[in-house]
Motif scaffolding. Sequence first.
Motif, PDB file in Angstrom:
ATOM      1  N   SER A  77       0.833  -1.205   0.000  1.00  0.00           N
ATOM      2  CA  SER A  77       0.000   0.000   0.000  1.00  0.00           C
ATOM      3  C   SER A  77       0.871   1.259   0.000  1.00  0.00           C
ATOM      4  CB  SER A  77      -0.917  -0.018   1.222  1.00  0.00           C
ATOM      5  OG  SER A  77      -1.654   1.155   1.308  1.00  0.00           O
ATOM      6  N   LEU A  78       1.884   1.292   0.851  1.00  0.00           N
ATOM      7  CA  LEU A  78       2.782   2.448   0.929  1.00  0.00           C
ATOM      8  C   LEU A  78       3.549   2.661  -0.370  1.00  0.00           C
ATOM      9  CD1 LEU A  78       4.246   1.922   4.511  1.00  0.00           C
ATOM     10  CD2 LEU A  78       2.814   3.862   3.770  1.00  0.00           C
ATOM     11  N   SER A  79       3.893   1.575  -1.058  1.00  0.00           N
ATOM     12  CA  SER A  79       4.707   1.688  -2.274  1.00  0.00           C
ATOM     13  C   SER A  79       3.991   2.446  -3.385  1.00  0.00           C
ATOM     14  CB  SER A  79       5.116   0.301  -2.778  1.00  0.00           C
ATOM     15  OG  SER A  79       4.035  -0.352  -3.432  1.00  0.00           O
ATOM     16  N   ARG A  80       2.701   2.605  -3.264  1.00  0.00           N
ATOM     17  CA  ARG A  80       1.907   3.300  -4.290  1.00  0.00           C
ATOM     18  C   ARG A  80       1.675   4.775  -3.964  1.00  0.00           C
ATOM     19  NH1 ARG A  80       0.641  -1.112  -7.069  1.00  0.00           N
ATOM     20  NH2 ARG A  80       0.882  -3.028  -5.902  1.00  0.00           N
ATOM     21  N   GLU A  81       2.170   5.225  -2.820  1.00  0.00           N
ATOM     22  CA  GLU A  81       1.849   6.566  -2.335  1.00  0.00           C
ATOM     23  C   GLU A  81       2.857   7.683  -2.618  1.00  0.00           C
ATOM     24  OE1 GLU A  81      -1.116   7.527  -0.976  1.00  0.00           O
ATOM     25  OE2 GLU A  81      -1.677   5.520  -1.650  1.00  0.00           O
ATOM     26  N   PRO A  82       4.153   7.478  -2.499  1.00  0.00           N
ATOM     27  CA  PRO A  82       5.051   8.643  -2.540  1.00  0.00           C
ATOM     28  C   PRO A  82       5.096   9.360  -3.886  1.00  0.00           C
ATOM     29  CG  PRO A  82       6.344   6.632  -2.485  1.00  0.00           C
ATOM     30  CD  PRO A  82       4.901   6.243  -2.299  1.00  0.00           C
ATOM     31  N   TRP A  83       4.808   8.674  -4.950  1.00  0.00           N
ATOM     32  CA  TRP A  83       4.984   9.226  -6.300  1.00  0.00           C
ATOM     33  C   TRP A  83       4.084  10.421  -6.558  1.00  0.00           C
ATOM     34  CZ3 TRP A  83       8.951   6.627  -5.882  1.00  0.00           C
ATOM     35  CH2 TRP A  83       8.940   5.295  -5.464  1.00  0.00           C
ATOM     36  N   LYS A  84       2.922  10.438  -5.929  1.00  0.00           N
ATOM     37  CA  LYS A  84       2.004  11.555  -6.138  1.00  0.00           C
ATOM     38  C   LYS A  84       2.472  12.821  -5.421  1.00  0.00           C
ATOM     39  CE  LYS A  84      -1.167   9.888  -2.578  1.00  0.00           C
ATOM     40  NZ  LYS A  84      -2.429   9.202  -2.405  1.00  0.00           N
ATOM     41  N   HIS A  85       3.502  12.693  -4.588  1.00  0.00           N
ATOM     42  CA  HIS A  85       4.045  13.836  -3.858  1.00  0.00           C
ATOM     43  C   HIS A  85       5.325  14.379  -4.494  1.00  0.00           C
ATOM     44  CE1 HIS A  85       1.014  13.331  -0.799  1.00  0.00           C
ATOM     45  NE2 HIS A  85       1.323  12.048  -0.734  1.00  0.00           N
ATOM     46  N   PHE A  86       5.571  14.001  -5.733  1.00  0.00           N
ATOM     47  CA  PHE A  86       6.663  14.587  -6.502  1.00  0.00           C
ATOM     48  C   PHE A  86       6.018  15.567  -7.480  1.00  0.00           C
ATOM     49  CE2 PHE A  86       8.973  10.900  -5.002  1.00  0.00           C
ATOM     50  CZ  PHE A  86      10.270  11.372  -4.859  1.00  0.00           C
ATOM     51  N   PRO A  87       6.094  16.870  -7.200  1.00  0.00           N
ATOM     52  CA  PRO A  87       5.455  17.834  -8.091  1.00  0.00           C
ATOM     53  C   PRO A  87       6.109  17.827  -9.477  1.00  0.00           C
ATOM     54  CG  PRO A  87       6.793  18.958  -6.441  1.00  0.00           C
ATOM     55  CD  PRO A  87       6.806  17.490  -6.107  1.00  0.00           C
TER      56      PRO A  87
END
Length: 149
Positions: A69-79
Motif C-alpha cells: 500500500s505504501l509503495s503506491r503513495e510517494p509518487w504523487k508527492h513529486f510535483p
Amino acid sequence: MTLKRFSVVLLACLSLSACGGVDPNSPLGQRKAIFKQMLKTSEDLGGMLRGRLPFDGQKFADGAVKLDSLSREPWKHFPQVKEEDDTSARADVWQKQARFQELARALESATGELVVATRAQPLQAPALSAPMQKVEDSCKACHTEFRDH
C-alpha cells in the motif's frame, strides 16, 4: 541573574533550531513521511527473514500488505517542477520522468508479488526471501539512479 539570562538565551536557541524542519504538509514532507514508513516496514520484514527478529507469519503478511500500500503513495508527492526545498532527490527525477515512473512501477510490482507470496500458507521464511529481495533490489535501483546519498 546571569544564569537566568543564559537559560533564556539557551531556550531561544533551542526553539529556533527546531524551526528549520520540513513542512509535514508539503510534497517533500509527505513523501519523506511515506518513505520513512516504507523503510521501517521493510526493515521489520527483512529482520524477520534474516533472524534479527522472530519470524511471525501473520505479522509478515500484514507488513507485506502495508508495504504494498505504501509503495503506491510517494509518487504523487513529486510535483511536476522541482521544489526549492532541500531534497535528497536528484534533479534527474524531474528530467527523466519516464524512467523514474518505470522504477516506481517496478517497486509496486515487486511489493505486489510479495503480497501474493504471503498467501501460500503456512508461511515459511525461506520461500519469502526471493520476493523480499526483489523489493529491496527495486528500492536500491531507484536510490542509485535518483537519490543523492
